[in-house]
Design an enzyme around this catalytic site. Sequence first.
Site, short mmCIF file in Angstrom:
data_model
loop_
_atom_site.label_atom_id
_atom_site.label_comp_id
_atom_site.label_asym_id
_atom_site.label_seq_id
_atom_site.Cartn_x
_atom_site.Cartn_y
_atom_site.Cartn_z
N ASP A 160 0.82 -1.22 0.00
CA ASP A 160 0.00 0.00 0.00
C ASP A 160 0.85 1.27 0.00
O ASP A 160 0.64 2.17 -0.81
CB ASP A 160 -0.88 0.06 1.25
CG ASP A 160 -2.09 -0.86 1.17
OD1 ASP A 160 -2.46 -1.25 0.04
OD2 ASP A 160 -2.64 -1.19 2.23
N ARG A 179 0.21 4.21 17.54
CA ARG A 179 -0.19 5.21 16.55
C ARG A 179 0.05 6.66 16.97
O ARG A 179 0.54 7.46 16.17
CB ARG A 179 -1.65 5.00 16.12
CG ARG A 179 -1.86 3.72 15.30
CD ARG A 179 -0.95 3.68 14.10
NE ARG A 179 -1.22 2.58 13.20
CZ ARG A 179 -0.57 1.42 13.14
NH1 ARG A 179 0.42 1.20 13.99
NH2 ARG A 179 -0.88 0.50 12.27
N ASP A 204 -7.15 3.12 13.13
CA ASP A 204 -5.84 3.77 13.02
C ASP A 204 -5.91 5.16 12.40
O ASP A 204 -5.21 6.07 12.82
CB ASP A 204 -4.87 2.89 12.22
CG ASP A 204 -4.45 1.66 13.00
OD1 ASP A 204 -4.55 1.68 14.24
OD2 ASP A 204 -4.04 0.67 12.36
N SER A 241 -3.50 -9.30 6.95
CA SER A 241 -3.07 -7.93 7.22
C SER A 241 -2.46 -7.92 8.63
O SER A 241 -3.12 -8.25 9.61
CB SER A 241 -4.29 -7.01 7.14
OG SER A 241 -4.00 -5.79 7.75
N1 ARG Z 1 -7.89 -3.96 16.12
C1 ARG Z 1 -6.67 -3.41 16.62
C2 ARG Z 1 -6.81 -1.92 16.78
O1 ARG Z 1 -7.71 -1.32 16.30
C3 ARG Z 1 -5.48 -3.78 15.75
C4 ARG Z 1 -5.48 -3.14 14.43
C5 ARG Z 1 -4.36 -3.54 13.59
N2 ARG Z 1 -4.08 -2.50 12.65
C6 ARG Z 1 -3.80 -2.68 11.41
N3 ARG Z 1 -3.54 -1.65 10.70
N4 ARG Z 1 -3.79 -3.87 10.88
O2 ARG Z 1 -6.00 -1.33 17.42
#
Ligand code: ARG
Length: 435
Positions: free
Chosen positions: A47, A128, A157, A209
Amino acid sequence: MPEEPIAVTVPAPQPSTEDPVAVTTHVAEPADPEIARVLLLYSGGLDTSVMLKWIQDQYGAEVVALTVDLGQPGEDLDVVREKALRLGAIDCHVVDAREEFARDYIVPAIKANAIYGLGYPLFTALGRPLIAKLAVEAARSSGCDTIAHGCTGKGNDQVRIEATIATLAPELRVIAPVRTWKMGRDEEIAYARQHGIPVKGGTEFAPYSIDDNLWGRSSEGRWIEDLDHAPDDDVFQLVTRPELAPDEPEVVVVGFSQGVPVSLNGTQLELVDLLEQVAALGARHGVGIVDHIEDRIVGLKVRDIYEVPAAAILLPAHAELEKLVGTIHQNQFKPTLDQKWAYLVYAGLWYEPLRGDLDAYMDTVNARVTGEIGVKLFKGSARVVTRSSPFAVYDASLATFAESGGLFSQESAPGFIELWSLQSRMAWRVHQENG
Ligand code: ARG
């Protein structure tokens, strides 16, 4: 039978006549002429590699890449850097933020026993705001007017990153090309091929992912979206499957000083080392697999597979020590605040003042969370087996079944019970008599 989506629509927002509060971020439209130089949060994956080219094409803008090391395993960041430069980035910063992440993000989470939704230790959510803060710093130091990130429009995120940027640097624009470019994976691969962007691995089916750092790893996508599908073995790339873990248990003794883990089996360690060593021990013994249904802040309910070996040992160890040194009143009160802390962080509100207020409370309680906890690791379980602390509100001579004198007077117990139960007994009688 094709399934109808559930019709849950909301009316389109009406233009407001009132002045909006002047704290806005501008999401740029394609070809926005004001975009001259973009700071791209770059992982080296498909990406963000496509994005690196696409931003140059779409906006005629320069791209400065930033790659942040939060302890994600298996990445050669020099290779990532080379790749960014080869794809046309005018510069690529690689920042090792492991220590800051451990000290300023994971430690507060440990002090707050931070778990969201009964199973998620927040590793992504903690990372993040730090990544976004570093992006702001790099954007400013390299003269960028815009920050680009690779988040989709469906996840948490984007909220965490953009809320942080909007708080720290309202003058910077944010673009999230994945939300707008409408390319699926196949189109992205085609775009990559067309522009000489290397595509790793097989392309027949989408990989999981993945997001990972020092505090854990998540997998999403593929069969994980089928709630009725038990985990395929190949998803576990960090933690040994419990059925393959050693037949011999192992006890690890974690030392804490004021809520901060400082030693393993009596050896003092730097925080990052300690986290890595605990993770390796847990991973070896199959500890820290979580198959999790999660309520995202954007309204979706999703399933994640987490591998969190360090958190699955350190959080229960910390909670046990905290319980030992706290009174019944402290121990009943704190979980409510812990839960609030976890939710604020999950929901992207790292800079919300309430989080700081809560941290002050966490620090006060943790001032006495000093001592050692032994945890036995065995085929997927991590069970506390020993505890010691100079601050333990515990006196073996009082708690014993053997005869004890001193502070505890058993003769006082009947009187205590009489008064303790008084109101409940009265209520019971009144309800019996009056229905
Ligand atoms: N569900 C978790 C969260 O919202 C993990 C997310 C993983 N992020 C990703 N970009 N694959 O924090």
